[in-house]
Design an enzyme around this catalytic site. Structure first.
Site, PDB file in Angstrom:
ATOM      1  N   ASP A  12       0.876  -1.173   0.000  1.00 55.30           N
ATOM      2  CA  ASP A  12       0.000   0.000   0.000  1.00 55.30           C
ATOM      3  C   ASP A  12       0.915   1.225   0.000  1.00 55.30           C
ATOM      4  OD1 ASP A  12       0.889   0.257   2.602  1.00 55.30           O
ATOM      5  OD2 ASP A  12      -1.101   0.212   3.521  1.00 55.30           O
ATOM      6  N   HIS A  13       0.357   2.410   0.238  1.00 52.66           N
ATOM      7  CA  HIS A  13       1.171   3.634   0.214  1.00 52.66           C
ATOM      8  C   HIS A  13       2.274   3.596   1.279  1.00 52.66           C
ATOM      9  CE1 HIS A  13      -2.318   4.014   2.800  1.00 52.66           C
ATOM     10  NE2 HIS A  13      -1.612   4.812   3.569  1.00 52.66           N
ATOM     11  N   CYS A  47       2.807  -3.439   4.062  1.00 56.12           N
ATOM     12  CA  CYS A  47       2.010  -2.280   4.489  1.00 56.12           C
ATOM     13  C   CYS A  47       2.702  -1.695   5.713  1.00 56.12           C
ATOM     14  CB  CYS A  47       0.549  -2.657   4.727  1.00 56.12           C
ATOM     15  SG  CYS A  47       0.232  -3.797   6.078  1.00 56.12           S
ATOM     16  N   THR A  61       2.269  -1.894   9.125  1.00 57.28           N
ATOM     17  CA  THR A  61       2.603  -2.874  10.164  1.00 57.28           C
ATOM     18  C   THR A  61       2.743  -4.279   9.604  1.00 57.28           C
ATOM     19  OG1 THR A  61       0.260  -3.279  10.536  1.00 57.28           O
ATOM     20  CG2 THR A  61       1.317  -1.617  11.950  1.00 57.28           C
ATOM     21  N   HIS A  76       9.410 -24.493   8.223  1.00 51.89           N
ATOM     22  CA  HIS A  76       8.310 -25.186   8.909  1.00 51.89           C
ATOM     23  C   HIS A  76       6.947 -24.967   8.257  1.00 51.89           C
ATOM     24  CE1 HIS A  76      10.382 -25.732  13.113  1.00 51.89           C
ATOM     25  NE2 HIS A  76      11.206 -25.985  12.098  1.00 51.89           N
ATOM     26  N   ARG A  85       7.605 -33.934   8.978  1.00 52.50           N
ATOM     27  CA  ARG A  85       6.469 -33.719   9.882  1.00 52.50           C
ATOM     28  C   ARG A  85       5.745 -32.403   9.593  1.00 52.50           C
ATOM     29  NH1 ARG A  85      11.058 -32.252  12.562  1.00 52.50           N
ATOM     30  NH2 ARG A  85      10.994 -30.409  13.904  1.00 52.50           N
ATOM     31  N   HIS A  86       6.462 -31.459   8.999  1.00 50.08           N
ATOM     32  CA  HIS A  86       5.848 -30.158   8.711  1.00 50.08           C
ATOM     33  C   HIS A  86       4.850 -30.247   7.557  1.00 50.08           C
ATOM     34  CE1 HIS A  86       8.645 -28.550  11.545  1.00 50.08           C
ATOM     35  NE2 HIS A  86       9.662 -29.058  10.849  1.00 50.08           N
TER      36      HIS A  86
HETATM   37  C1  RB5 Z   1      -2.024   2.618   6.456  1.00 52.60           C
HETATM   38  O1  RB5 Z   1      -2.009   3.840   7.128  1.00 52.60           O
HETATM   39  C2  RB5 Z   1      -1.906   1.467   7.443  1.00 52.60           C
HETATM   40  O2  RB5 Z   1      -3.072   1.328   8.171  1.00 52.60           O
HETATM   41  C3  RB5 Z   1      -1.555   0.184   6.696  1.00 52.60           C
HETATM   42  O3  RB5 Z   1      -0.391   0.379   5.994  1.00 52.60           O
HETATM   43  C4  RB5 Z   1      -1.328  -1.050   7.543  1.00 52.60           C
HETATM   44  O4  RB5 Z   1      -0.415  -0.806   8.566  1.00 52.60           O
HETATM   45  C5  RB5 Z   1      -2.510  -1.779   7.983  1.00 52.60           C
HETATM   46  O5  RB5 Z   1      -2.445  -2.845   8.603  1.00 52.60           O
END
Ligand code: RB5
Length: 148
Positions: A15-16, A70, A72, A103, A137-138
């Protein structure tokens, strides 16, 4: 750094928030002679991560791999793992990158651009794509990963 063994193209999307890191990773993979398909976005305008996760997931099947980024990594993870063929791993260290392949036979690497620095991200990418699934096993365990 040893060689990345993936011979198929690696698909990448973000994403951005992940846009800058995506470009850095694309350059890195090209420098290692890996074929990369960049599914966008092509600028930093605000976009919705589910749209770009969906775009990439459609390209993933056996022996086809992807990278999603993204802020996070959490939004991309939630969306990608809704799809049957996907075993997406949100990775924050080299150790997790290796284990996700060994795994879990993970086929999509997910990174959080706001929580992972560039050097760590490139080390993660390198290790993820040079590590093979251990099977044994995996294999039995990943066969149990069905939709519930
Ligand atoms: C975008 O601001 C943010 O919410 C996105 O990149 C991400 O972290 C969502 O999980």
């Amino acid at each position: 750094m040893s060689k990345i063994y993936i011979t198929n193209s690696i698909f990448i999307s973000s994403d951005h928030a992940g846009y800058n890191l995506k470009n850095i990773i694309v350059e890195f993979l090209i420098s290692k002679n890996v074929k990369v398909v960049d599914l966008g976005p092509n600028n930093k305008d605000s976009v919705d991560y589910p749209d770009y996760a969906k775009k990439l997931v459609k390209k993933i099947s056996n022996s086809k791999y992807g990278i999603l980024i993204c802020g996070t990594g959490i939004g991309m993870s939630i969306m990608a793992n809704r799809y049957k063929k996907v075993r997406a791993a949100l990775v924050s260290s080299v150790k997790i990158a290796k284990l996700a392949r060994e795994h879990n036979n993970s086929n999509i690497l997910i990174l959080g651009s706001r929580v992972t620095n560039k050097i760590n991200a490139l080390n993660i990418v390198n290790n993820f794509f040079k590590t093979k699934f251990l099977k044994g096993r995996h294999l039995k365990r990943i066969r149990k990963l069905k939709n519930v």
